[in-house]
Motif scaffolding. Structure first.
Motif, short mmCIF file in Angstrom:
data_model
loop_
_atom_site.label_atom_id
_atom_site.label_comp_id
_atom_site.label_asym_id
_atom_site.label_seq_id
_atom_site.Cartn_x
_atom_site.Cartn_y
_atom_site.Cartn_z
N SER A 107 0.82 -1.22 0.00
CA SER A 107 0.00 0.00 0.00
C SER A 107 0.85 1.27 0.00
N ASP A 108 0.32 2.32 -0.62
CA ASP A 108 1.02 3.61 -0.64
C ASP A 108 0.60 4.52 0.50
N LYS A 109 -0.43 4.10 1.22
CA LYS A 109 -0.89 4.93 2.33
C LYS A 109 0.20 5.04 3.39
N GLU A 110 0.12 6.08 4.17
CA GLU A 110 1.10 6.28 5.24
C GLU A 110 1.00 5.13 6.24
N LYS A 111 2.15 4.54 6.58
CA LYS A 111 2.11 3.38 7.48
C LYS A 111 2.03 3.81 8.93
N LYS A 112 1.44 2.94 9.74
CA LYS A 112 1.41 3.16 11.18
C LYS A 112 1.62 1.81 11.83
N TYR A 113 2.73 1.68 12.55
CA TYR A 113 3.02 0.42 13.21
C TYR A 113 2.65 0.58 14.69
N VAL A 114 1.55 -0.07 15.06
CA VAL A 114 1.07 0.00 16.44
C VAL A 114 1.35 -1.34 17.10
N LEU A 115 2.16 -1.30 18.15
CA LEU A 115 2.56 -2.56 18.77
C LEU A 115 2.13 -2.60 20.23
N VAL A 116 1.49 -3.72 20.60
CA VAL A 116 1.25 -3.96 22.03
C VAL A 116 2.14 -5.14 22.42
N GLU A 117 2.64 -5.11 23.64
CA GLU A 117 3.52 -6.20 24.09
C GLU A 117 2.78 -7.53 23.94
N PHE A 118 3.44 -8.49 23.32
CA PHE A 118 2.78 -9.79 23.17
C PHE A 118 2.80 -10.54 24.49
N PRO A 119 1.74 -11.30 24.77
CA PRO A 119 1.61 -11.90 26.09
C PRO A 119 2.33 -13.23 26.22
N TYR A 120 2.56 -13.58 27.45
CA TYR A 120 2.95 -14.93 27.78
C TYR A 120 1.66 -15.72 27.94
N PRO A 121 1.42 -16.72 27.10
CA PRO A 121 0.13 -17.41 27.14
C PRO A 121 0.05 -18.39 28.32
N SER A 122 -0.37 -17.87 29.45
CA SER A 122 -0.45 -18.71 30.64
C SER A 122 -1.75 -19.51 30.60
N GLY A 123 -1.84 -20.47 31.48
CA GLY A 123 -3.01 -21.35 31.49
C GLY A 123 -4.27 -20.67 31.98
N SER A 124 -4.13 -19.51 32.62
CA SER A 124 -5.33 -18.90 33.19
C SER A 124 -6.04 -17.93 32.24
N GLY A 125 -5.50 -17.79 31.05
CA GLY A 125 -6.21 -16.97 30.06
C GLY A 125 -5.94 -15.48 30.20
N LEU A 126 -6.61 -14.72 29.36
CA LEU A 126 -6.44 -13.27 29.35
C LEU A 126 -6.87 -12.67 30.69
N HIS A 127 -6.05 -11.82 31.26
CA HIS A 127 -6.51 -11.13 32.46
C HIS A 127 -6.81 -9.67 32.13
N VAL A 128 -7.32 -8.95 33.11
CA VAL A 128 -7.77 -7.59 32.87
C VAL A 128 -6.64 -6.69 32.35
N GLY A 129 -5.44 -6.92 32.86
CA GLY A 129 -4.30 -6.13 32.41
C GLY A 129 -4.10 -6.25 30.91
N HIS A 130 -4.17 -7.50 30.40
CA HIS A 130 -4.07 -7.70 28.96
C HIS A 130 -5.18 -6.92 28.25
N ALA A 131 -6.41 -7.13 28.74
CA ALA A 131 -7.57 -6.53 28.08
C ALA A 131 -7.42 -5.01 28.03
N PHE A 132 -6.94 -4.45 29.10
CA PHE A 132 -6.77 -3.00 29.18
C PHE A 132 -5.76 -2.52 28.13
N SER A 133 -4.61 -3.15 28.14
CA SER A 133 -3.55 -2.77 27.22
C SER A 133 -3.96 -2.97 25.76
N PHE A 134 -4.52 -4.14 25.48
CA PHE A 134 -4.89 -4.46 24.09
C PHE A 134 -6.04 -3.58 23.61
N THR A 135 -6.98 -3.28 24.50
CA THR A 135 -8.09 -2.43 24.09
C THR A 135 -7.56 -1.05 23.70
N GLY A 136 -6.66 -0.51 24.51
CA GLY A 136 -6.06 0.78 24.18
C GLY A 136 -5.41 0.75 22.81
#
Length: 791
Positions: free
Chosen positions: A27-56
């Motif tokens: 694409s010729d459009k202006e690029k935007k690289y938005v990165l959120v820290e990738f998680p450690y996939p623990s057995g207990s699933g997504l926690h609120v901290g993940h949800a908060f960061s990823f939602t932002g």
RNA sequence: GCCGCUGUGGUGGAACUGGUAUACACGCAAGACUUAAAAUCUUGUGACCUCAACAGUCAUGUGGGUUCGAUUCCCGCCAGCGGCACCA
């Protein structure tokens, strides 16, 4: 409207249309690289901290996409690590399987929460095709002499049965399990991050990290400038070298101190009973005890005398554990008059205190005078030391080399081979990856060796240089290794010949915004910046992109309803899935964004969440009520809509999500008559926050493609100014009245005066007062400075 | 000890570049609808003074300063949070 129905419907639609969220290489459009820290996939699933960061991150990415940017918003898994290994041991399962299950769970939870990740770029640090390149980076470090094997005293965690980096030891305890850390000497791979200390400081200038993050990095590196100075030892050939930041205090050096690990100290211990005894005591103390007992100094006289080069006086050399072996040269010149620690030591052992600078009223026997400015004497002494050839200028750093070996199974194998003839030889690139073999027993061992050492078929191999029998390294890499460079792999995740293609890296790098937690502002950021700078030096990444991350946003922390950190033991954990089940994903997302500023710490509050739910219901009713509207928006509504567009746009750009929600609420509260066209704009403004509901409403307003790729509404200047404004009139700085004035006439001061003269309130005040000065800021306010009329 | 940050109603928090402090939301109170409850809607809500209105006084941790005007800028103090710490 039932949110469950809408969620199912649109989740299916998005799943069938992955192209909506793809980052486009061509694409010729202006690029935007938005990165959120990738998680450690623990057995207990997504926690609120993940949800908060990823939602932002998701709100921002969606906003940018609608604004017409070519957005890269990827996701992956930082999946190597101890919890999975421990879980596998406990349940007698393969870590590979457990990881697969956990990542599957995380992925589906993320899809439910409507994160607009480009799943075609998903990476996993435990994939052989991924860690092939993690291994390759290590080999490059080795080739440049930046990775070397060394017998080092390490921090050993007896519970995790592994060595830890200094960074992973907090208050003398293992960062992970909290167990007290022991000292052990093991042969370890060490990476010379110290070589990049200055570059890591300088590079910060190229970034827009917030001050807090920059300072944390600078403090961690801890650069001090000074000189190394050599002291002759009486009756010996070798000299004792020290690092000092204050060569100008050399005349006040009345004794010297070596760390117990210093070579000379170790040598003396062989012949001197009291030295041997002291070293034994010092060694038995853990790192924690050494630092905790900071008040009371201990030490032993070495029996040696040094010569102070400034005045040729003989000064005794002591051994004490308050001197760190790992900093500077492991020995110091002690200037008790100008250093608190040296002062305390001198007092305890009756050593002389000689002031260098005389300060009136200062009793140098009582305390050290530390805050002495570096003046002309400092430069003079530095020059003198260099001229005499007894020392030279240099810098010293708190940053230590990075211990890179771990004695565990679930990590990247270090791709090195030990040949009896050729020494340490890297695995050739063509033989990468060195695949982690699937084995039966993962238990770490007490002897400090990785479980891999028991697998003969893994250990025994041929030397790539001479072809003789050789043995593989069995240690694995630390968790940081895979996360140091993942942002590069997203750019070109399936590349077989390189980390990523140079062309694509040029297109996408640097990461424009990197969202993550405070806990990674020092270590992860420093390590990954180091690796990037190194890759740049060897030409593996484009040299014109100086730093990997341009901007860093560190999101806040969500506490439990009791204002405490969430933890299972406290029973205050909020699970995002549960909230989504009860109130819907949109409510969860909107609430997370509305709680407070994105970067601050906030407590969970169900009442506020109900308020958000009420708003979304209201928003839904609002759209339905007006969607058949045939009339044009009222002037008032036009003004509100255009103001809201401007405000929401600006706030999203600044990650000020809470005020975005407030502005949308205001708009819905205030709008009376609205056209369908304007209604659509409102739905669009809300789309990044509440993707499900807005998609449904967008369609119900007659649109057939997704709202999330629709064009972000633009404000119309024509409607942005109010026809009539309330102009505050202050008397002596305090607002006394507001006068209505046509916006078109705000520049006419005479007209303003006329209106003022008509105000009853102001008239009354002006009857008894005299105007001595007027300040008029057109359109903003009128301030009358008055004085009481006398007589 | 060093470095960084924060301090605004009963609560979470708004406030552009120095220009109407307390937006938005929660909570609370009163009312409407209802047999009732929930939901929804309306109104009020910084403190003090007043039956109430008008008016007034005081309020952005605290004490000063600059300014016509300060939550915003400057100086001193207090409290809290985070990072580093025997680093010579």
């Amino acid at each position: 409207m039932d949110f469950k129905v809408i969620e199912t419907k649109w989740q299916k639609f998005w799943e069938e249309h992955p192209e909506l969220y793809l980052a486009k290489d061509e694409s010729d459009k202006e690029k935007k690289y938005v990165l959120v820290e990738f998680p450690y996939p623990s057995g207990s699933g997504l926690h609120v901290g993940h949800a908060f960061s990823f939602t932002g991150g998701d709100v921002y990415a969606r906003f940018k996409r609608m604004k017409g940017n070519n957005v890269m918003f990827p996701m992956g898994w930082d999946a190597f690590g101890l919890p999975t290994e421990n879980y596998a041991i406990k349940t007698k399962r393969k870590p590979q399987e457990v990881t697969k299950e956990n990542t599957d769970m995380f992925r589906s939870q993320m899809k439910r929460l409507a994160y607009s990740f480009d799943w075609s770029r998903e990476v996993n640090t435990t994939d052989a095709n991924y860690y092939k390149w993690t291994q390759w980076i290590f080999i490059e470090l080795f080739k440049k002499g930046l990775a070397y094997k060394k017998e080092v005293p390490i921090n050993w965690c007896p519970s995790c049965k592994t060595g830890l980096a200094n960074e992973e030891v907090v208050d003398g305890k293992c960062e992970r399990c909290g167990e007290g850390v022991e000292r052990r000497t093991i042969s370890q791979w060490v990476v010379k991050i110290t070589e990049y200390a200055d570059k890591l400081i300088d590079g910060l200038k190229e970034t827009e990290f917030i001050e807090k993050v920059k300072q944390a990095q600078v403090n961690w590196i801890g650069k001090s400038e000074g000189a190394r100075v050599k002291f002759k030892i009486k009756g010996r050939k070798e000299v004792l070298e020290v690092f000092t930041t204050r060569p100008d205090t050399l005349p006040g050096a009345t004794f010297m101190v070596m760390a117990p690990e210093h070579e000379i100290a170790l040598e003396l211990a062989r012949s001197k009973e009291d030295v041997r005894e002291y070293l034994k005591i010092a060694r038995s103390k853990s790192e924690m005890e050494r630092t905790e007992l900071s008040k009371e100094k201990s030490g032993v006289f070495s029996g040696l005398m040094a010569i102070n080069p400034v005045n040729d006086k003989e000064i005794p050399i002591w051994i004490s554990d308050f001197v760190l072996a790992s900093y500077g040269t492991g020995a110091i010149m002690a200037v008790p008059a100008h250093d608190e620690r040296d002062h305390a030591f001198a007092k305890k052992f009756g050593l002389p205190i000689v002031p260098v600078i005389n300060v009136e009223g200062w009793d140098f026997e009582d305390k050290a005078m530390v805050e002495v400015e570096k003046g002309a004497e400092f430069m003079k002494m530095l020059d003198w030391v260099e001229d005499e050839g007894i020392g030279k200028r240099c810098s010293s750093y708190h940053l230590r080399d990075w211990i890179f070996s771990r004695q565990h199974y679930w990590g990247e194998p270090i791709p090195m081979i030990n040949c009896p003839k050729c020494g340490w030889v890297p695995v050739p690139k063509t033989d990468l990856p060195v695949v982690l073999p699937e084995i039966e027993a993962y238990e770490p061992t007490d002897d400090g060796k990785s479980p891999l050492s028991k697998i003969d078929s893994f250990v025994n191999c041929k030397c790539p240089v001479c072809g003789g029998e050789a043995k593989r390294e069995t240690d694995t890499m630390p968790n940081w290794a895979g996360s140091d460079w993942y942002f590069l792999r997203y750019i070109d995740p399936h590349n077989d010949t390189d980390i990523a293609s140079a062309e694509l890296m040029k297109k996408w790098m640097p990461v424009d915004v990197y969202i993550g937690g405070d806990e990674h502002n020092t270590l992860h950021l420093l390590y990954s910046r180091f690796i990037y700078l190194f890759l740049k030096d060897i030409g593996a990444v484009p040299k014109e992109i100086s730093e990997p991350y341009f901007k860093r946003i560190s999101h806040g922390v969500i506490l439990g309803t009791d204002n405490q950190r969430m933890s299972k033991s406290k029973g205050n954990v909020i699970v995002p899935e549960t909230v989504a089940d009860k109130f819907g994903v949109d409510v969860l997302r909107l609430y997370l964004m509305f709680m407070g500023p994105f970067e601050s710490t906030m407590a969970w509050n169900e009442n506020t969440l109900m308020g958000v739910k009420r708003f979304l219901d209201k928003f839904n009713r609002f759209v339905i009520k007006h969607k058949k509207s045939l009339s044009d928006s009222s002037n008032k509504s036009k003004l509100i809509i255009n103001k809201t567009i401007v405000g929401v746009d600006k706030d999203l750009e600044n990650f000020s999500f809470n005020t975005v929600v407030a502005k949308l609420m205001e708009a819905v509260n205030e709008i009376d008559v609205i056209s369908v066209e304007d209604l659509k704009k409102l739905v669009q403004l809300c789309a990044p926050l509440a993707p499900y509901l807005t998609e449904e409403l967008w369609q119900s307003l007659g649109e057939d493609s997704s709202v999330h790729i629709s064009e972000w509404p633009e404000s119309n200047k024509e409607y942005l100014t109010e026809e009539v404004i309330q102009l505050p009139v202050a008397v002596n700085g305090k607002v006394k009245d507001k006068i209505e004035i046509e916006f078109a006439r705000i520049a006419e001061k005479d007209y303003v005066d006329l209106l003022v003269s008509k105000s009853e309130k102001l008239k009354k005040i002006l009857e008894s007062n005299k105007i001595i000065r007027e300040i008029y800021v057109p359109g903003k306010m009128l301030n009358l400075v008055v004085k009481e009329n006398k007589g």
